[in-house]
Design an enzyme around this catalytic site. Sequence first.
Site, PDB file in Angstrom:
ATOM      1  N   LYS A 236      84.048 -55.506  41.868  1.00 11.07           N
ATOM      2  CA  LYS A 236      85.264 -55.453  41.488  1.00 11.07           C
ATOM      3  C   LYS A 236      85.596 -56.203  40.295  1.00 11.07           C
ATOM      4  O   LYS A 236      85.157 -57.208  40.041  1.00 11.07           O
ATOM      5  CB  LYS A 236      86.232 -55.955  42.707  1.00 11.07           C
ATOM      6  CG  LYS A 236      87.603 -55.856  42.338  1.00 11.07           C
ATOM      7  CD  LYS A 236      88.612 -56.207  43.821  1.00 11.07           C
ATOM      8  CE  LYS A 236      89.967 -56.076  43.734  1.00 11.07           C
ATOM      9  NZ  LYS A 236      90.696 -56.424  45.024  1.00 11.07           N
TER      10      LYS A 236
ATOM     11  N   SER B 163      93.640 -53.143  47.057  1.00 11.82           N
ATOM     12  CA  SER B 163      93.740 -52.884  45.490  1.00 11.82           C
ATOM     13  C   SER B 163      92.259 -52.814  45.008  1.00 11.82           C
ATOM     14  O   SER B 163      91.938 -52.432  44.090  1.00 11.82           O
ATOM     15  CB  SER B 163      93.965 -54.371  44.835  1.00 11.82           C
ATOM     16  OG  SER B 163      92.980 -55.421  45.336  1.00 11.82           O
TER      17      SER B 163
ATOM     18  N   SER C 213      93.022 -55.985  50.853  1.00 12.16           N
ATOM     19  CA  SER C 213      92.497 -55.154  49.828  1.00 12.16           C
ATOM     20  C   SER C 213      90.864 -54.619  49.780  1.00 12.16           C
ATOM     21  O   SER C 213      90.594 -53.972  49.115  1.00 12.16           O
ATOM     22  CB  SER C 213      92.511 -56.011  48.463  1.00 12.16           C
ATOM     23  OG  SER C 213      93.957 -55.760  47.995  1.00 12.16           O
TER      24      SER C 213
HETATM   25  N1  GLN Z   1      98.208 -54.686  49.090  1.00  6.12           N
HETATM   26  C1  GLN Z   1      98.379 -56.356  49.101  1.00  6.12           C
HETATM   27  C2  GLN Z   1      99.204 -56.887  48.050  1.00  6.12           C
HETATM   28  O1  GLN Z   1      99.782 -55.870  47.008  1.00  6.12           O
HETATM   29  C3  GLN Z   1      97.189 -56.766  49.064  1.00  6.12           C
HETATM   30  C4  GLN Z   1      96.443 -56.984  48.126  1.00  6.12           C
HETATM   31  C5  GLN Z   1      95.080 -57.359  48.198  1.00  6.12           C
HETATM   32  O2  GLN Z   1      94.747 -58.040  48.977  1.00  6.12           O
HETATM   33  N2  GLN Z   1      94.700 -57.946  47.100  1.00  6.12           N
HETATM   34  O3  GLN Z   1      99.618 -57.751  47.900  1.00  6.12           O
END
Ligand code: GLN
Length: 458
Positions: A56, A131, A155
């Site tokens: 990532k 994400s 994410s």
């Molecule tokens: N979707 C969640 C957010 O927008 C989690 C994101 C993540 O785990 N990085 O904060």
Amino acid sequence: MPETLAGHVARIRAAEQGAGSLNAFLSLADAEGMATASAEADPSAGRLAGIPLAVKDNLATLEMPTTCGSRLLEGYRSPFEATVVRKARAAGALVVGKTNLDEFGMGSSTENSSFGPTLNPHDRSRVPGGSSGGSAAAVAAGYVPMALGSDTGGSVRQPAALCGVVGIKPTYGRVSRYGLVAFASSLDQVGTFGRTVEDAARLLEVISGYDPRDATSVDTPVPQFTDGVGRSVEGLVVGFPEEYVPDDLDTSMRDRVVAALSALEDAGASVRRISLPSSDLAIPCYYVIAPAEASSNLARYDGVRYGVRWASDDIEGMYQETRAHGFGLEVKRRIMLGTYALSAGYYDQYYGAAQRVRHRIRTDLASAFADGVDVLFTPTTPGPAFPLGERVDDPMQMYLSDVFTVTANLAGVPALSVPIGEVDGLPVGGQVVAPWWEEGRMITVAAVLERAFGGASA
Ligand code: GLN
């Protein structure tokens, strides 16, 4: 060996060129990457010998940029490498490239990337989740068998579910975050993706362990997580929290959950219905704490120390222009929410209240485990992958994609997502949550579900 990496990169480049592109990668290893690989990795030895790995793009690498999916860090080169990347390379992994993500990890669809969304390989009109959408899509598309992601509120698990692969978020403190660009430091953990439970567990095994460079990493023994695969679930108590199957849950999703629970019962586990009474507070709690921490962490992007600078007449103007042009809308929304929640006069009302709720959420889980529940089982998401564009203008809807995943981050417990079949022809995942440091147990449960439902779909 550099040829081997070159071969993987060429294959991915060919697949990602032109109209068929999933936009899963923001950069692929070039000659410099090949040189690093040949200098550092020993592909003939190690637990990841010769395995192509996607990383990532919020994990620092030396030979490729680390952009976090943000215009502000376009082309940015880190002066050091993340511990997890270093460990994976030392185990023989070949880092093929850096994957797309929602900017700084903020999102659930990868549509918040400054460099365009990633598409879901199962249906290109839909999101891969987020994400870590690029990592999940890269594994689902067969570009790589394993990938690294980060999980602050879901994410890793949510995109794993929507792409039909396995995603593990370990216990907070299990894996070093040195070189993981900070989003919300009390929640962030590096996690792993695999086409199989065993692969995701193996990668986790390699990257786990104490790191003196990360004060939140914990000095505790790292078991062989892969040993959990193939163990019996005979006699295990699986807690099924009623709050995770709300009345309005899609009926096909509910059917999948019921099927997963019966598969576990068939394998000898017993299912106990339980209640986690603070569950409905998890989303509001997360969306105060995560933005609050983000607003502090992202203060460092001022155009001086990192990335791109937008010129102005004076220094104040330069800060403003850089942040105004560099950050996307969702990141700005979080910074404003977080700054507000931390501001004098509101701190206790928002941040303080959220911390108290967080304590209750943790206590709910601790009591369930103390009452003899060995693991929890829930759906990973309320439904399958949603169409691109459907939720971009409705942040509340987007935030609700994480309704089942944020609890594990707030409590710090490990959790994973494993495929449990399809809804409307699209993969969905089941979430297994274990007590602190009991990753092995949840890997055993996931392997049973993988056998029952066939694992990652083609
Ligand atoms: N979707 C969640 C957010 O927008 C989690 C994101 C993540 O785990 N990085 O904060």
